[in-house]
Design an enzyme around this catalytic site. Structure first.
Site, mmCIF file in Angstrom:
data_model
loop_
_atom_site.group_PDB
_atom_site.id
_atom_site.type_symbol
_atom_site.label_atom_id
_atom_site.label_comp_id
_atom_site.label_asym_id
_atom_site.label_seq_id
_atom_site.Cartn_x
_atom_site.Cartn_y
_atom_site.Cartn_z
ATOM 1 N N ASP A 1 28.324 62.290 74.075
ATOM 2 C CA ASP A 1 28.235 61.753 72.839
ATOM 3 C C ASP A 1 29.321 62.446 71.936
ATOM 4 O OD1 ASP A 1 27.846 60.822 70.165
ATOM 5 O OD2 ASP A 1 25.454 61.206 70.299
ATOM 6 N N ILE A 2 30.458 61.834 71.676
ATOM 7 C CA ILE A 2 31.227 62.598 71.068
ATOM 8 C C ILE A 2 31.073 62.970 69.505
ATOM 9 C CG2 ILE A 2 33.224 61.391 72.143
ATOM 10 C CD1 ILE A 2 33.985 59.881 69.592
ATOM 11 N N TYR B 1 36.414 50.462 59.114
ATOM 12 C CA TYR B 1 36.902 50.767 60.567
ATOM 13 C C TYR B 1 38.473 50.670 60.574
ATOM 14 C CZ TYR B 1 37.702 48.959 65.142
ATOM 15 O OH TYR B 1 38.376 49.119 66.575
ATOM 16 N N THR C 1 33.547 41.443 72.730
ATOM 17 C CA THR C 1 32.657 42.418 72.891
ATOM 18 C C THR C 1 31.583 42.418 71.827
ATOM 19 O OG1 THR C 1 33.719 44.230 71.616
ATOM 20 C CG2 THR C 1 34.589 43.991 74.028
#
Length: 288
Positions: free
Chosen positions: A84-85, A209, A246
């Site tokens: 998990d970054i 984003y 996606t």
């Protein structure tokens, strides 16, 4: 078993990340990097989802037909590892594992992990920049200490991060950035302007984003320059996978995940002739 090459894909339990793992296994045998057995780490935050993705790859008809995986006599072996970054302990634990298990170093890292949240406010900006910019770059620095010479680091960004959405002043600040610190100062100014409700007056789009990916492109470029100046031969690039169907695009994308995997995999395995610090799309360098 010894491995000639070691690769890592973050955020790989679904979508583009999963397709990248699949395409690495399919394309490695014919690549110039082929020098023997290839270990690919499929990493994901959730163990259950990561292991389910691994099982799906082992049952994948195209991988079986191509005899890509070790179990079918192929060169590639895929293993799941938790990562998990956004969790420093998780990143450090994975790095410790890599250092102990692969004393000769690693060859390829594709940082695909990222988030796209609904809505727009200061909290969305903080969370998005945290994962897509700050945590991704922290992971880059951690992995860089583990690379073999001439390794390859690829950050999956987006054409959403192109600079045509900004005021001339902000755009010029991005282009003039000489260091990660310069890019980080732009990210901080964006977050502050959103807090004040004045991001448009400050020259930014109201898009967490997109700004996070602009930051990622800029910081990747700055990191590549800094590493080259230190004498490193690791190739560091960012890329756009395209508009892929996606969860992140809510099923609206026009490309398949396998389509989206092509440019990251090209940067990982292809003949890019020492090019570093570039932004790529459709296997070509493109203007930021």
């Amino acid at each position: 078993m010894g491995y000639s090459r070691v690769g890592i894909v973050t955020g790989a339990n679904k979508g583009i990340g999963l397709a990248i793992v699949r395409q690495l296994a399919l394309q490695y045998p014919k690549s110039s990097l082929n020098s023997g057995p290839f270990l690919i780490y499929l990493t994901a935050r959730d163990k259950g989802r990561g292991e389910a993705a691994l099982k799906a790859l082992h049952e994948d008809a195209q991988l079986q037909k191509a005899k890509a995986l070790k179990e079918h006599g192929g060169l590639s072996e895929i293993k799941y590892h938790q990562l998990d970054i956004t969790d420093r302990k998780s990143v450090d634990a994975f790095a410790a594992h890599l250092k102990q298990a692969h004393r000769d170093g690693i060859d390829v890292v594709i940082n695909n992990a990222g988030i796209a949240l609904n809505g727009f406010d200061a909290n969305v900006v903080k969370t998005t920049l945290g994962c897509n910019y700050y945590n991704t770059m922290e992971a880059c620095h951690t992995f860089l200490s583990l690379f073999k010479p001439e390794g390859r680091l690829i950050n999956v960004a987006s054409t959403g991060g192109k600079l045509n959405k900004y005021s001339d002043e902000v755009r010029n600040r991005f282009l003039a950035s000489k260091s990660e610190a310069d890019v980080t100062s732009i990210m901080k100014d964006f977050a502050s302007s959103v807090e004040a409700g004045k991001e448009k007056e400050a020259g930014f789009p109201s898009a967490a984003y997109a700004v996070s990916k602009a930051g990622l492109i800029g910081a990747t470029r700055a990191l590549a320059v800094a590493e080259r100046e230190k004498g490193s031969s690791v190739l560091i690039n960012s890329c756009c996978p395209g508009y892929v169907n996606t969860d992140m695009t809510k099923g609206n994308g026009t490309l398949t995940p396998d389509d989206g995997a092509q440019t990251p995999v090209f940067l990982a395995l292809g003949d890019i002739q020492g090019e570093t610090g570039e932004f790529w799309k459709d296997k070509k360098r493109c203007e930021w």
